[in-house]
Design an enzyme around this catalytic site. Sequence first.
Site, PDB file in Angstrom:
ATOM      1  N   THR A 161       0.838  -1.272   0.069  1.00  0.00           N
ATOM      2  CA  THR A 161      -0.194  -0.033   0.030  1.00  0.00           C
ATOM      3  C   THR A 161       0.843   1.339   0.235  1.00  0.00           C
ATOM      4  OG1 THR A 161      -1.528   1.307   1.367  1.00  0.00           O
ATOM      5  CG2 THR A 161      -0.194  -0.183   2.461  1.00  0.00           C
ATOM      6  N   ASP A 162       0.351   2.337  -0.418  1.00  0.00           N
ATOM      7  CA  ASP A 162       1.106   3.623  -0.422  1.00  0.00           C
ATOM      8  C   ASP A 162       1.053   4.189   0.974  1.00  0.00           C
ATOM      9  OD1 ASP A 162      -1.624   4.277  -0.071  1.00  0.00           O
ATOM     10  OD2 ASP A 162      -1.803   5.835  -1.868  1.00  0.00           O
ATOM     11  N   GLU A 163       0.262   3.532   1.957  1.00  0.00           N
ATOM     12  CA  GLU A 163       0.243   3.952   3.224  1.00  0.00           C
ATOM     13  C   GLU A 163       1.666   4.042   4.074  1.00  0.00           C
ATOM     14  OE1 GLU A 163      -3.317   3.618   5.633  1.00  0.00           O
ATOM     15  OE2 GLU A 163      -4.697   3.692   3.975  1.00  0.00           O
ATOM     16  N   TYR A 166      -2.103  -0.230  11.048  1.00  0.00           N
ATOM     17  CA  TYR A 166      -2.214  -1.107   9.700  1.00  0.00           C
ATOM     18  C   TYR A 166      -0.842  -0.762   8.916  1.00  0.00           C
ATOM     19  CZ  TYR A 166      -3.232  -1.561   4.821  1.00  0.00           C
ATOM     20  OH  TYR A 166      -3.364  -1.885   3.452  1.00  0.00           O
ATOM     21  N   LYS A 214       2.058  -3.279   7.309  1.00  0.00           N
ATOM     22  CA  LYS A 214       2.459  -3.549   6.051  1.00  0.00           C
ATOM     23  C   LYS A 214       3.821  -2.939   5.736  1.00  0.00           C
ATOM     24  CE  LYS A 214       0.220  -4.631   3.066  1.00  0.00           C
ATOM     25  NZ  LYS A 214      -0.150  -5.769   2.471  1.00  0.00           N
TER      26      LYS A 214
HETATM   27  P1  NAD Z   1      -9.401  -7.334   2.138  1.00  0.00           P
HETATM   28  O1  NAD Z   1      -9.727  -7.025   3.660  1.00  0.00           O
HETATM   29  O2  NAD Z   1     -10.817  -6.933   1.419  1.00  0.00           O
HETATM   30  O3  NAD Z   1      -9.164  -8.711   1.905  1.00  0.00           O
HETATM   31  C1  NAD Z   1      -8.253  -9.395   2.533  1.00  0.00           C
HETATM   32  C2  NAD Z   1      -8.635 -10.949   2.359  1.00  0.00           C
HETATM   33  O4  NAD Z   1      -7.346 -11.595   3.187  1.00  0.00           O
HETATM   34  C3  NAD Z   1      -9.770 -11.431   3.136  1.00  0.00           C
HETATM   35  O5  NAD Z   1     -10.304 -12.440   2.165  1.00  0.00           O
HETATM   36  C4  NAD Z   1      -9.248 -12.144   4.160  1.00  0.00           C
HETATM   37  O6  NAD Z   1     -10.083 -13.287   4.593  1.00  0.00           O
HETATM   38  C5  NAD Z   1      -7.841 -12.686   3.912  1.00  0.00           C
HETATM   39  N1  NAD Z   1      -7.143 -12.814   4.799  1.00  0.00           N
HETATM   40  C6  NAD Z   1      -6.940 -12.167   6.146  1.00  0.00           C
HETATM   41  N2  NAD Z   1      -5.973 -12.772   6.843  1.00  0.00           N
HETATM   42  C7  NAD Z   1      -5.407 -13.738   6.238  1.00  0.00           C
HETATM   43  C8  NAD Z   1      -4.590 -15.095   6.646  1.00  0.00           C
HETATM   44  N3  NAD Z   1      -3.811 -14.902   7.614  1.00  0.00           N
HETATM   45  N4  NAD Z   1      -4.459 -15.942   5.906  1.00  0.00           N
HETATM   46  C9  NAD Z   1      -5.167 -16.019   4.576  1.00  0.00           C
HETATM   47  N5  NAD Z   1      -5.819 -15.192   4.279  1.00  0.00           N
HETATM   48  C10 NAD Z   1      -6.131 -14.084   4.992  1.00  0.00           C
HETATM   49  O7  NAD Z   1      -8.391  -6.523   1.676  1.00  0.00           O
HETATM   50  P2  NAD Z   1      -8.081  -5.777   0.062  1.00  0.00           P
HETATM   51  O8  NAD Z   1      -8.775  -4.229   0.008  1.00  0.00           O
HETATM   52  O9  NAD Z   1      -8.606  -6.703  -0.779  1.00  0.00           O
HETATM   53  O10 NAD Z   1      -6.489  -5.798   0.305  1.00  0.00           O
HETATM   54  C11 NAD Z   1      -5.668  -6.656  -0.361  1.00  0.00           C
HETATM   55  C12 NAD Z   1      -4.447  -6.410  -0.305  1.00  0.00           C
HETATM   56  O11 NAD Z   1      -4.125  -5.179  -1.038  1.00  0.00           O
HETATM   57  C13 NAD Z   1      -3.783  -6.164   1.367  1.00  0.00           C
HETATM   58  O12 NAD Z   1      -2.601  -6.575   1.400  1.00  0.00           O
HETATM   59  C14 NAD Z   1      -3.959  -4.493   1.498  1.00  0.00           C
HETATM   60  O13 NAD Z   1      -3.091  -3.997   2.428  1.00  0.00           O
HETATM   61  C15 NAD Z   1      -3.529  -4.030  -0.031  1.00  0.00           C
HETATM   62  N6  NAD Z   1      -3.867  -2.902  -0.611  1.00  0.00           N
HETATM   63  C16 NAD Z   1      -5.326  -2.613  -0.509  1.00  0.00           C
HETATM   64  C17 NAD Z   1      -5.634  -1.436  -1.068  1.00  0.00           C
HETATM   65  C18 NAD Z   1      -7.170  -0.751  -0.870  1.00  0.00           C
HETATM   66  O14 NAD Z   1      -7.463   0.210  -1.225  1.00  0.00           O
HETATM   67  N7  NAD Z   1      -8.251  -1.684  -0.398  1.00  0.00           N
HETATM   68  C19 NAD Z   1      -4.729  -0.424  -1.362  1.00  0.00           C
HETATM   69  C20 NAD Z   1      -3.458  -0.854  -1.642  1.00  0.00           C
HETATM   70  C21 NAD Z   1      -3.191  -2.078  -1.044  1.00  0.00           C
HETATM   71  O1  DAU Z   2      -4.075   4.157   0.548  1.00  0.00           O
HETATM   72  C1  DAU Z   2      -4.185   2.643   0.479  1.00  0.00           C
HETATM   73  C2  DAU Z   2      -5.139   2.117   1.653  1.00  0.00           C
HETATM   74  O2  DAU Z   2      -6.737   2.798   1.322  1.00  0.00           O
HETATM   75  C3  DAU Z   2      -5.345   0.577   1.890  1.00  0.00           C
HETATM   76  O3  DAU Z   2      -3.902   0.220   2.055  1.00  0.00           O
HETATM   77  C4  DAU Z   2      -6.197   0.191   3.033  1.00  0.00           C
HETATM   78  O4  DAU Z   2      -6.227  -1.167   2.976  1.00  0.00           O
HETATM   79  C5  DAU Z   2      -7.355   0.823   2.495  1.00  0.00           C
HETATM   80  O5  DAU Z   2      -8.615   0.476   3.486  1.00  0.00           O
HETATM   81  C6  DAU Z   2      -7.507   2.277   2.329  1.00  0.00           C
HETATM   82  O6  DAU Z   2      -7.298   2.904   3.272  1.00  0.00           O
HETATM   83  P1  DAU Z   2      -7.952   4.432   3.885  1.00  0.00           P
HETATM   84  O7  DAU Z   2      -7.874   4.727   5.383  1.00  0.00           O
HETATM   85  O8  DAU Z   2      -7.364   5.668   3.059  1.00  0.00           O
HETATM   86  O9  DAU Z   2      -9.431   4.022   3.444  1.00  0.00           O
HETATM   87  P2  DAU Z   2     -10.665   4.170   4.022  1.00  0.00           P
HETATM   88  O10 DAU Z   2     -11.975   3.897   2.897  1.00  0.00           O
HETATM   89  O11 DAU Z   2     -10.945   3.669   5.364  1.00  0.00           O
HETATM   90  O12 DAU Z   2     -10.908   5.760   4.260  1.00  0.00           O
HETATM   91  C7  DAU Z   2     -10.490   6.713   3.218  1.00  0.00           C
HETATM   92  C8  DAU Z   2     -10.722   8.008   3.780  1.00  0.00           C
HETATM   93  O13 DAU Z   2     -12.178   8.269   4.010  1.00  0.00           O
HETATM   94  C9  DAU Z   2     -10.090   8.182   4.812  1.00  0.00           C
HETATM   95  O14 DAU Z   2      -9.603   9.475   4.802  1.00  0.00           O
HETATM   96  C10 DAU Z   2     -10.947   8.123   5.915  1.00  0.00           C
HETATM   97  C11 DAU Z   2     -12.297   8.678   5.526  1.00  0.00           C
HETATM   98  N1  DAU Z   2     -13.584   8.021   5.978  1.00  0.00           N
HETATM   99  C12 DAU Z   2     -13.607   6.782   6.137  1.00  0.00           C
HETATM  100  C13 DAU Z   2     -14.694   6.243   6.396  1.00  0.00           C
HETATM  101  C14 DAU Z   2     -14.914   4.532   6.561  1.00  0.00           C
HETATM  102  C15 DAU Z   2     -14.726   8.906   6.319  1.00  0.00           C
HETATM  103  O15 DAU Z   2     -14.434  10.132   6.438  1.00  0.00           O
HETATM  104  N2  DAU Z   2     -15.599   8.031   6.978  1.00  0.00           N
HETATM  105  C16 DAU Z   2     -15.777   6.965   6.864  1.00  0.00           C
HETATM  106  O16 DAU Z   2     -16.800   6.286   7.555  1.00  0.00           O
END
Ligand code: NAD
Ligand code: DAU
Length: 355
Positions: A132-134, A158, A162
């Site tokens: 992730t970019d975080e 988180y 990562k």
């Molecule tokens: P998600 O939470 O929707 O899915 C995670 C999946 O991993 C789930 O199906 C869960 O059951 C599985 N999991 C959790 N713990 C596990 C374990 N110990 N063993 C096997 N499976 C396990 O997450 P996502 O949004 O699909 O993110 C996927 C990946 O991409 C993550 O590594 C996250 O850090 C990264 N990522 C997410 C975003 C985003 O915006 N969602 C952006 C950049 C990177």
């Molecule tokens: O940048 C990549 C990341 O983006 C991933 O690594 C994470 O897995 C993914 O969850 C996401 O993280 P964020 O914290 O940016 O996403 P989230 O959707 O939780 O929140 C997006 C923005 O919106 C953040 O600034 C918080 C805000 N927010 C979120 C929720 C859930 C609100 O204002 N209200 C809300 O109820």
Amino acid sequence: MILVTGGAGFIGANFVLDWLAQSDEPVINLDVLTYAGNLDTLRTLDGDPRHVFVQGDIGDAALVTTLLTQYQPRAVVNFAAESHVDRSIHGPGDFIQTNIVGTFHLLEAVRAYWSALEGEARQQFRMLHVSTDEVYGSLSRDEPAFTETHRYEPNSPYSASKAASDHLVRAYHHTYGLPVLTTNCSNNYGPYHFPEKLIPLMIVNALAGKSLPVYGDGQQIRDWLYVKDHCSAIRRVLEAGALGEVYNVGGWNEKPNIEIVHTICALLDELRPRADGTPYSAQITYVTDRPGHDRRYAIDASKLQRELGWKPAETFDTGIRKTVQWYLDHQDWVANVQSGAYQHWVAKNYSERTA
Ligand code: NAD
Ligand code: DAU
């Protein structure tokens, strides 16, 4: 054959579905099925011999070793993680366990498997770690976007977990020569996104007549990428990425949160107007901010574009319209993931946030 971990979650499932839509190369999908994993998302693959689902933990090295030995995959793509920042604030333990300890056990099993490979199989093997970019921390308004050499400054449990996993992956390349690739991507959105994250939560709450909780002043900036563009980037890096390299993935779509919420409201006003004729934006409520909330993320994806020729296919306008329409068309999927555990999380996270 490839092994995908976390392939029942949001991005992993989109990746598996897209992969099998474009190729007949089979996928073993290892997912422990936490609250975020949902087999309903993979329903269209029921009975498809190209998809082998195994419920299990990436931290279970014996299980991973068995799968690697049995199926002899040419690549491992690691999506498995705890992914929600707010949950990491309420309870960091699972994040340390899966994202750090789990990745370590996965790396150990993969290293042993790869070490025993010979010839072309050893040459061609890859492990791609999805991050992730975080990990780069927060930018001020006028700082340039994150490049791959930006220093790591994770601010939440988180992102710290990562960051630790990224470091382990890097170390396994430098120390043992494990053929790894790492991608660091910005915020994804699209189909099958669990409704605890901003975009799906706002759509689902709006349709249910509930408040739309905006944290703090709503001026935090995220850089949004349609999930299928993230999947195409991962496929490209897996295909042509240089070993040990890191690639940032992003869509050049920086937006303040409040603008995202207004865009969703306007699309719903058009596609599914409220019965009383008033706009969905009337449901917006400002609530207490997230502790340690990162102000701005922005990804510079020019390395990926320049070196591997990747570009996103969607603009934010096309992607968000598709996404809102998808949620309107798949309310059964939403209802299915809103289990007791989901209701409990919503009550816990939002009860402390006063308007
Ligand atoms: P998600 O939470 O929707 O899915 C995670 C999946 O991993 C789930 O199906 C869960 O059951 C599985 N999991 C959790 N713990 C596990 C374990 N110990 N063993 C096997 N499976 C396990 O997450 P996502 O949004 O699909 O993110 C996927 C990946 O991409 C993550 O590594 C996250 O850090 C990264 N990522 C997410 C975003 C985003 O915006 N969602 C952006 C950049 C990177
Ligand atoms: O940048 C990549 C990341 O983006 C991933 O690594 C994470 O897995 C993914 O969850 C996401 O993280 P964020 O914290 O940016 O996403 P989230 O959707 O939780 O929140 C997006 C923005 O919106 C953040 O600034 C918080 C805000 N927010 C979120 C929720 C859930 C609100 O204002 N209200 C809300 O109820």
